[in-house]
Design an enzyme around this catalytic site. Structure first.
Site, short mmCIF file in Angstrom:
data_model
loop_
_atom_site.label_atom_id
_atom_site.label_comp_id
_atom_site.label_asym_id
_atom_site.label_seq_id
_atom_site.Cartn_x
_atom_site.Cartn_y
_atom_site.Cartn_z
N GLU A 96 0.80 -1.22 0.00
CA GLU A 96 0.00 0.00 0.00
C GLU A 96 0.83 1.28 0.00
OE1 GLU A 96 -3.09 0.56 -0.33
OE2 GLU A 96 -4.12 -1.32 0.03
N SER A 356 -31.92 -33.99 47.27
CA SER A 356 -31.17 -34.51 48.43
C SER A 356 -29.77 -33.94 48.55
CB SER A 356 -31.07 -36.04 48.32
OG SER A 356 -32.35 -36.64 48.40
#
Length: 689
Positions: A96, A356
């Site tokens: 770029e 339980s």
């Protein structure tokens, strides 16, 4: 112009003319009015430089668990330069803006090339945009097709170079560059197109991410895979020409498949992530104590278990290190988006009946108060507690039984009797001191029914309770935050000897068929109506809680904690890497004796006023003085404790646990006697004709 979201080609002629005119003005101003030009750049009003990032929830090592879009629905994950593959950075700059490190925002050499090509071809065939100018355009988000727009972009680029370092400018590009759809920034793009963070990019993947911002929509891999691949290959060719890649590396990269679909962003611990974000909604980065690897394995286990259970059943699993209280894995359901199973509900935090699972806490509190010892004889017979007449799950009674065995068999009567002796409020208080938030029916005080699940608790609550048992009876700061909970106090629920005794009993509880795990203490539970199946357990380091059932609370006939949840519990322990940590040895103060050697008050527990009168066995048939036809009959005994021994005229004729038994007596008078398991007896005199 070569910029994010722009295509090079036919439009370059018109835009190039504008660039040329803008560049001419700038060169003229720089040459004939340097001071004024510098002042003009210095006076530039820059757009906001701060970037709003997606909120992220990460694990203990910083690995991404879940991310959220920013306010406008875009994915924009924060990233630092050192968290990106260096080859990608080098490719980006080389492709770029190869003079990025040297120019001051506008590349005069590139502009001269643009001007020369325009003269030669009578049109503009390439752009001269620098990375800094592209950043300026990303920050402005405004038009650049006009002379005013182009001048503004150049001015912002020059000002950025004056006020920021090159790395800071590059950082903005990595944060904001478009990569197709609602994907912005290289980190979001790496996850969306490759399913991994950007520090692990291959050359082919890096090349694609270099190419995408030039035309993010026309090169979207999920919509235009051929265009994306072609653009990638052009970048690879340029990198070979620039000496960044060898020919061999380029050819190898060309064979790598280019993505043709968009991947989902990580969605680990989705429910816990929602909770963490709700607690700190403004934070962009939320670190947790979770382990991403373990979380992945636990979620896979949860999905498999729910699938095998069927019947729209859901599951929740919680794994923690009870030594620190840090939660390592949390699966709130077997699928965050599972609509048919209400997967969006976090079942680790849903109020359910614990069945339980509170019995170990009851026994621990009783041991700590000196009411009982693991070898104390308890009574498992019909009892009446002021109108409350609990039954065992199977409807049978075992008579006298050691506390150790009563807990391992999860018998209801002994647990209720112990709770009655110390008071239900003591259990309720212990729950709150353990950090739990028990929920009772409105306007009801704690009663004996809470021993068998008569209140609401969360999986997080129960896991914290079992963590306390594993930690010598002290409350554990169960949390998903790295820092300790502010104001946390390690409250003592019971002495360490009592906690060890409970752990020792639970470590010897029979395992489900085919299950191993000698170093794990565990307890299962099933709520009334088979709505909830539980399993909780711990070793010397970790505590795990498992819940299974339907999220809407409807019953699951035949679902038991021991059959459904327990195998998942042991499978979860197997998912923890490393050797199993053994349970600790008994504390020095622990009383380890057989029943006969215990102090007299601890040998047998007799609940005051709770047990119904038990006169021993009674022959219900044939009654005393009966005349029976024939030589055989079916005798029946009521009350008393099995097994039963039957005698006729002093001779043993039958032994059975059943209360109905066939007897062969012969004709004549007989003295029929029955003796129960406790040596109590009764006799009926009868005649057979």
């Amino acid at each position: 112009m070569r910029g994010p979201g722009r295509r090079r080609g036919r439009g370059a002629g018109r835009s190039g003319a504008g660039w040329l005119f803008a560049l001419t003005l700038l060169l003229w101003g720089a040459a004939f009015g340097r001071d004024s030009f510098d002042a003009w750049v210095a006076a530039t009003d820059l757009p906001p430089l701060a970037t709003t990032h997606s909120a992220e929830v990460v694990d203990r090592q910083g690995e991404l668990l879940r991310a959220y879009t920013v306010g406008d629905g875009r994915w924009r994950l924060a990233v630092s330069l050192d968290a990106v593959d260096p080859d990608y950075i080098e490719m980006l700059i080389r492709y770029e803006d190869k003079r990025f490190r040297e120019h001051g925002g506008v590349d005069a050499v590139a502009m001269a090339r643009v001007f020369w090509q325009a003269l030669r071809y009578q049109r503009f065939v390439a752009g001269g945009s620098t990375l800094t100018m592209q950043v300026a355009r990303l920050l402005e988000e405004g038009p650049t097709g006009t002379l005013t727009g182009k001048l503004r972009q150049i001015r912002v680029a020059l000002a950025l170079e004056e006020r920021l370092s090159k790395d800071q400018i590059l950082q903005i590009y990595l944060d904001r560059a478009p990569f197709g759809g609602n994907i912005e920034g290289v980190r979001a793009a790496s996850y969306a197109w490759f399913g991994k963070p950007p520090h692990r990019l291959t050359p082919a993947e890096a090349a694609l991410l270099v190419a995408l911002p030039q035309a993010p929509e026309s090169r979207r891999p999920d919509r235009h895979p051929e265009a994306a691949r072609a653009a990638r290959d052009r970048v690879l060719a340029r990198m070979e020409g620039a000496g960044i890649l060898t020919e061999e590396a380029r050819l190898a990269a060309l064979t790598e498949p280019s993505p043709d679909r968009r991947r989902d962003f990580p969605m680990l611990a989705a429910h816990l992530a929602d909770t963490a974000r709700a607690a700190d909604p403004l934070a962009e980065l939320i670190q947790t104590t979770l382990d991403a690897g373990l979380q992945t394995r636990i979620e896979a286990l949860a999905a498999r278990a729910a699938r095998e259970a069927g019947q729209r059943q859901q599951i929740a699993i919680l794994v923690a290190d009870h030594r620190t209280g840090e939660i390592l894995a949390s699966a709130g359901s077997a699928g965050y988006g599972a609509e048919t199973r209400e997967g969006y509900l976090d079942m680790t935090r849903a109020l359910r009946s614990p069945g339980s699972t509170l019995k170990p806490l009851i026994y621990g509190l009783a041991f700590d108060r000196g009411l009982a010892h693991p070898e104390t004889i308890l009574s498992d017979r019909p009892m009446d507690f002021a109108g409350y007449r609990p039954q065992n799950f199977d409807g049978a009674f075992r008579g006298d039984i050691p506390a150790r065995e009563a807990l391992q068999l999860s018998l209801n009567l002994p647990a209720v009797a112990l709770l009655d002796a110390m008071g239900p409020q003591h259990l309720y208080s212990a729950l709150t001191r353990a950090g739990a938030s028990p929920r009772l029916p409105i306007d009801e005080a704690p009663g004996l029914a809470i021993a068998l699940g008569g209140l609401g608790l969360r999986l997080t609550d129960l896991t914290g309770i079992y963590a306390a048992l594993a930690e010598g009876g002290h409350r554990v700061d169960l949390r998903f935050t790295p820092a300790p909970t502010p104001g946390f106090q390690p409250v003592e629920l019971m002495g360490r000897a009592a906690a060890w005794q409970v752990a020792d009993i639970l470590s010897e509880t029979p395992r489900p068929l085919g299950i191993r795990g000698a170093e794990i203490a565990f307890k299962t539970g099933t709520s009334y109506g088979h709505r909830d199946a539980w399993a909780l357990g711990f070793d010397g380091a970790h505590v795990i809680g498992v819940w299974m059932g339907r999220a809407d609370g409807t019953p699951v006939p035949g679902a038991f904690g021991g059959e459904r949840a327990a195998p998942v519990l042991f499978a979860a322990f197997e998912r923890i890497e490393g050797a199993r940590t053994p349970l600790p040895p008994p504390p020095p103060e622990t009383l380890i004796l057989a029943n006969a050697s215990l102090p007299a008050p601890l040998r047998r527990f007799t609940p005051a006023g709770a047990a119904a009168p038990d006169p021993g066995p009674r022959i219900a048939f044939p009654p005393d003085g009966a005349l029976v036809e024939g030589e055989a009959l079916i005798a029946r005994v009521s009350d008393g404790a099995a097994p039963f021994t039957w005698l006729a005229n002093g001779a043993v004729i039958a032994q059975s646990r059943r209360r109905d038994v066939p007897l062969q007596l012969g004709r004549g008078f007989s003295a029929l006697t029955v003796i129960d398991a406790e040596g109590r007896s009764t006799t009926a005199h009868i005649e057979l004709r």
